[in-house]
Motif scaffolding. Structure first.
Motif, PDB file in Angstrom:
ATOM      1  N   ALA A 118      -3.916   8.683   4.929  1.00  0.00           N
ATOM      2  CA  ALA A 118      -4.078   7.445   4.153  1.00  0.00           C
ATOM      3  C   ALA A 118      -4.137   6.239   5.066  1.00  0.00           C
ATOM      4  CB  ALA A 118      -2.925   7.310   3.158  1.00  0.00           C
ATOM      5  N   ARG A 119      -3.372   6.251   6.142  1.00  0.00           N
ATOM      6  CA  ARG A 119      -3.389   5.137   7.084  1.00  0.00           C
ATOM      7  C   ARG A 119      -4.735   5.042   7.803  1.00  0.00           C
ATOM      8  NH1 ARG A 119      -2.376   5.040  12.320  1.00  0.00           N
ATOM      9  NH2 ARG A 119      -1.395   7.081  12.432  1.00  0.00           N
ATOM     10  N   VAL A 120      -5.288   6.197   8.184  1.00  0.00           N
ATOM     11  CA  VAL A 120      -6.583   6.207   8.860  1.00  0.00           C
ATOM     12  C   VAL A 120      -7.678   5.650   7.954  1.00  0.00           C
ATOM     13  CG1 VAL A 120      -8.381   7.756   9.768  1.00  0.00           C
ATOM     14  CG2 VAL A 120      -6.002   8.059  10.468  1.00  0.00           C
ATOM     15  N   ALA A 121      -7.534   5.846   6.642  1.00  0.00           N
ATOM     16  CA  ALA A 121      -8.565   5.423   5.684  1.00  0.00           C
ATOM     17  C   ALA A 121      -8.423   3.971   5.233  1.00  0.00           C
ATOM     18  CB  ALA A 121      -8.547   6.342   4.465  1.00  0.00           C
ATOM     19  N   LEU A 122      -7.491   3.212   5.795  1.00  0.00           N
ATOM     20  CA  LEU A 122      -7.392   1.789   5.471  1.00  0.00           C
ATOM     21  C   LEU A 122      -8.552   1.019   6.071  1.00  0.00           C
ATOM     22  CD1 LEU A 122      -3.571   1.179   6.077  1.00  0.00           C
ATOM     23  CD2 LEU A 122      -4.758   1.117   3.880  1.00  0.00           C
ATOM     24  N   PRO A 123      -9.081  -0.011   5.358  1.00  0.00           N
ATOM     25  CA  PRO A 123      -8.646  -0.558   4.071  1.00  0.00           C
ATOM     26  C   PRO A 123      -9.386   0.020   2.879  1.00  0.00           C
ATOM     27  CG  PRO A 123     -10.316  -1.992   4.938  1.00  0.00           C
ATOM     28  CD  PRO A 123     -10.161  -0.848   5.946  1.00  0.00           C
ATOM     29  N   TRP A 124     -10.252   1.022   3.117  1.00  0.00           N
ATOM     30  CA  TRP A 124     -11.168   1.484   2.072  1.00  0.00           C
ATOM     31  C   TRP A 124     -10.424   2.105   0.892  1.00  0.00           C
ATOM     32  CZ3 TRP A 124     -11.699   2.909   7.310  1.00  0.00           C
ATOM     33  CH2 TRP A 124     -12.515   2.031   8.031  1.00  0.00           C
ATOM     34  N   ASN A 125      -9.380   2.890   1.177  1.00  0.00           N
ATOM     35  CA  ASN A 125      -8.612   3.490   0.083  1.00  0.00           C
ATOM     36  C   ASN A 125      -7.829   2.423  -0.689  1.00  0.00           C
ATOM     37  OD1 ASN A 125      -6.967   3.024   2.286  1.00  0.00           O
ATOM     38  ND2 ASN A 125      -5.954   5.010   2.240  1.00  0.00           N
ATOM     39  N   LEU A 126      -7.374   1.387   0.001  1.00  0.00           N
ATOM     40  CA  LEU A 126      -6.668   0.294  -0.669  1.00  0.00           C
ATOM     41  C   LEU A 126      -7.594  -0.422  -1.646  1.00  0.00           C
ATOM     42  CD1 LEU A 126      -3.914  -1.415  -0.503  1.00  0.00           C
ATOM     43  CD2 LEU A 126      -5.276  -2.989   0.876  1.00  0.00           C
ATOM     44  N   LEU A 127      -8.783  -0.758  -1.200  1.00  0.00           N
ATOM     45  CA  LEU A 127      -9.728  -1.492  -2.043  1.00  0.00           C
ATOM     46  C   LEU A 127     -10.208  -0.643  -3.216  1.00  0.00           C
ATOM     47  CD1 LEU A 127     -11.736  -3.145   0.854  1.00  0.00           C
ATOM     48  CD2 LEU A 127     -10.132  -4.292  -0.679  1.00  0.00           C
ATOM     49  N   ALA A 128     -10.292   0.672  -3.013  1.00  0.00           N
ATOM     50  CA  ALA A 128     -10.765   1.552  -4.083  1.00  0.00           C
ATOM     51  C   ALA A 128      -9.718   1.759  -5.168  1.00  0.00           C
ATOM     52  CB  ALA A 128     -11.180   2.904  -3.505  1.00  0.00           C
ATOM     53  N   ALA A 129      -8.448   1.445  -4.872  1.00  0.00           N
ATOM     54  CA  ALA A 129      -7.362   1.704  -5.822  1.00  0.00           C
ATOM     55  C   ALA A 129      -6.774   0.411  -6.372  1.00  0.00           C
ATOM     56  CB  ALA A 129      -6.269   2.524  -5.135  1.00  0.00           C
ATOM     57  N   ARG A 130      -7.573  -0.635  -6.457  1.00  0.00           N
ATOM     58  CA  ARG A 130      -7.035  -1.958  -6.793  1.00  0.00           C
ATOM     59  C   ARG A 130      -6.326  -2.003  -8.146  1.00  0.00           C
ATOM     60  NH1 ARG A 130     -11.295  -5.894  -5.626  1.00  0.00           N
ATOM     61  NH2 ARG A 130     -12.011  -4.346  -4.116  1.00  0.00           N
ATOM     62  N   GLU A 131      -6.677  -1.122  -9.072  1.00  0.00           N
ATOM     63  CA  GLU A 131      -6.043  -1.152 -10.384  1.00  0.00           C
ATOM     64  C   GLU A 131      -4.621  -0.592 -10.368  1.00  0.00           C
ATOM     65  OE1 GLU A 131      -7.238  -2.676 -12.889  1.00  0.00           O
ATOM     66  OE2 GLU A 131      -9.215  -3.090 -12.031  1.00  0.00           O
ATOM     67  N   THR A 132      -4.245   0.149  -9.340  1.00  0.00           N
ATOM     68  CA  THR A 132      -2.911   0.760  -9.282  1.00  0.00           C
ATOM     69  C   THR A 132      -2.011   0.131  -8.229  1.00  0.00           C
ATOM     70  OG1 THR A 132      -3.602   2.458  -7.690  1.00  0.00           O
ATOM     71  CG2 THR A 132      -3.889   2.953 -10.039  1.00  0.00           C
ATOM     72  N   LEU A 146       3.059 -12.539   5.911  1.00  0.00           N
ATOM     73  CA  LEU A 146       2.300 -11.347   5.564  1.00  0.00           C
ATOM     74  C   LEU A 146       2.484 -11.067   4.082  1.00  0.00           C
ATOM     75  CD1 LEU A 146       3.069  -8.958   8.571  1.00  0.00           C
ATOM     76  CD2 LEU A 146       1.002 -10.305   8.186  1.00  0.00           C
ATOM     77  N   HIS A 147       1.421 -10.579   3.453  1.00  0.00           N
ATOM     78  CA  HIS A 147       1.470 -10.230   2.030  1.00  0.00           C
ATOM     79  C   HIS A 147       1.606  -8.720   1.913  1.00  0.00           C
ATOM     80  CE1 HIS A 147       0.295 -11.668  -2.169  1.00  0.00           C
ATOM     81  NE2 HIS A 147       0.640 -10.392  -2.303  1.00  0.00           N
ATOM     82  N   PHE A 148       2.647  -8.264   1.212  1.00  0.00           N
ATOM     83  CA  PHE A 148       2.936  -6.847   1.071  1.00  0.00           C
ATOM     84  C   PHE A 148       2.217  -6.297  -0.166  1.00  0.00           C
ATOM     85  CE2 PHE A 148       7.403  -6.853   3.239  1.00  0.00           C
ATOM     86  CZ  PHE A 148       6.852  -7.449   4.363  1.00  0.00           C
ATOM     87  N   ILE A 149       1.517  -5.174   0.007  1.00  0.00           N
ATOM     88  CA  ILE A 149       0.872  -4.466  -1.099  1.00  0.00           C
ATOM     89  C   ILE A 149       1.263  -2.997  -1.004  1.00  0.00           C
ATOM     90  CG2 ILE A 149      -1.301  -3.876  -2.241  1.00  0.00           C
ATOM     91  CD1 ILE A 149      -2.608  -6.189  -0.744  1.00  0.00           C
ATOM     92  N   GLU A 150       1.702  -2.433  -2.118  1.00  0.00           N
ATOM     93  CA  GLU A 150       2.040  -1.010  -2.141  1.00  0.00           C
ATOM     94  C   GLU A 150       0.887  -0.221  -2.752  1.00  0.00           C
ATOM     95  OE1 GLU A 150       4.703   2.017  -4.712  1.00  0.00           O
ATOM     96  OE2 GLU A 150       5.773   0.222  -4.020  1.00  0.00           O
ATOM     97  N   LEU A 151       0.447   0.804  -2.033  1.00  0.00           N
ATOM     98  CA  LEU A 151      -0.590   1.720  -2.502  1.00  0.00           C
ATOM     99  C   LEU A 151       0.066   3.037  -2.879  1.00  0.00           C
ATOM    100  CD1 LEU A 151      -3.521   2.729  -2.857  1.00  0.00           C
ATOM    101  CD2 LEU A 151      -3.553   3.212  -0.390  1.00  0.00           C
ATOM    102  N   PRO A 152       0.233   3.339  -4.177  1.00  0.00           N
ATOM    103  CA  PRO A 152       0.815   4.628  -4.573  1.00  0.00           C
ATOM    104  C   PRO A 152      -0.159   5.768  -4.256  1.00  0.00           C
ATOM    105  CG  PRO A 152       0.894   3.010  -6.372  1.00  0.00           C
ATOM    106  CD  PRO A 152      -0.045   2.476  -5.336  1.00  0.00           C
ATOM    107  N   LEU A 153       0.382   6.859  -3.753  1.00  0.00           N
ATOM    108  CA  LEU A 153      -0.417   8.033  -3.418  1.00  0.00           C
ATOM    109  C   LEU A 153       0.058   9.221  -4.249  1.00  0.00           C
ATOM    110  CD1 LEU A 153      -0.341   7.537   0.451  1.00  0.00           C
ATOM    111  CD2 LEU A 153      -2.176   6.889  -1.104  1.00  0.00           C
ATOM    112  N   SER A 154      -0.602  10.344  -4.110  1.00  0.00           N
ATOM    113  CA  SER A 154      -0.244  11.533  -4.871  1.00  0.00           C
ATOM    114  C   SER A 154       1.121  12.065  -4.431  1.00  0.00           C
ATOM    115  CB  SER A 154      -1.304  12.618  -4.696  1.00  0.00           C
ATOM    116  OG  SER A 154      -1.373  13.030  -3.339  1.00  0.00           O
ATOM    117  N   GLY A 155       1.785  12.774  -5.328  1.00  0.00           N
ATOM    118  CA  GLY A 155       3.045  13.415  -4.984  1.00  0.00           C
ATOM    119  C   GLY A 155       4.186  12.458  -4.720  1.00  0.00           C
TER     120      GLY A 155
END
Length: 242
Positions: A118-132, A146-155
């Motif tokens: 997930a870290r390697v795929a930043l920022p694309w996975n973050l932008l794709a999950a904007r609704e969550t 700095l602005h903190f954003i949490e990206l929930p992942l599976s599991g």
């Protein structure tokens, strides 16, 4: 003037995370829209790549320097290979299975690899999950914010991304993994030396932390996107393994 973030400032509150996770709430898309727009502008092409191949070198506090290869083909298909003078370290996750040096590994090990993917795929996975996404707000870091954003992942995995609100660059990330005893394991990364390739921006220098300890750094010297990565990259080299 845009605030500078020297490494010592980025180190300052790397582990000040649990308070954010307790009160952060799911952000409406429009709430984070201005910040996400700055991220899009900062990173160029924001179309999620089908694959990512990174090559470079890493310096481990425990094992010294080695050559580094990372192969990413989706959130659950990832390979990291580090060739140290004493031997080669290979870690692979492919769906529900994970291996280290061809040996099947635990679910916790798999979770740690998913966080790295997930870290390697930043920022694309973050932008794709904007609704969550969950909004942790802005926090003072040294002379900047700095602005903190949490990206929930599976599991139940989580990735907290810390963004410079002026430049839109991701300066830090923290992967959160729930351990069996109810505690959390935190894997932190600080990003420096941003470069461009094929219309996309990436950090060429990464500083790595685990459990609050500095464990090394990586230098990404070459990045390729959308390569046709074969399935065999995500399989252990075990005789008879399909």
């Amino acid at each position: 003037m845009r605030p500078a973030f020297p490494l010592r400032q980025l180190l300052g509150v790397l582990l000040a995370l649990t308070t954010v996770l307790h009160w952060a709430s799911t952000a409406a898309a429009e709430d984070l829209a201005p910040l996400l727009a700055r991220i899009e502008q900062a990173y160029g092409n924001v179309t999620p790549p089908a694959s990512i191949m990174q090559r470079g070198r890493t310096i481990s506090q425990m094992q010294g320097e080695g050559t580094l290869i990372r192969a990413y083909r989706g959130p659950e298909r990832f390979r990291i290979e580090i060739r140290y003078p004493e031997g080669t370290e290979v870690r692979i996750v492919d769906g529900a299975r994970a291996w280290q040096r061809n040996k099947p590994m635990s679910e916790i090990f798999r979770g740690a690899l998913l966080l790295q993917a997930a870290r390697v795929a930043l920022p694309w996975n973050l932008l794709a999950a904007r609704e969550t996404l969950r909004d942790g707000g802005e926090h003072a870091i040294g002379e900047g914010r700095l602005h903190f954003i949490e990206l929930p992942l599976s599991g139940g995995l989580k990735l907290v991304v810390e963004v410079d609100p002026e430049s839109g660059l991701i300066r830090r990330s923290r992967g959160i993994l729930a351990a069996e005893n109810g505690s959390e394991m935190v894997f932190g990364t600080i990003y420096e030396d941003f470069r461009n390739v094929d219309g996309r921006r990436y950090a060429a220098v990464e500083h790595h932390f685990a459990g609050g300890r500095y464990i090394g750094r990586s230098y990404i010297e070459d990045v390729e996107f959308d390569l046709p990565l074969p399935d065999t990259l995500f399989r252990p080299e075990i005789p008879g393994m399909i």
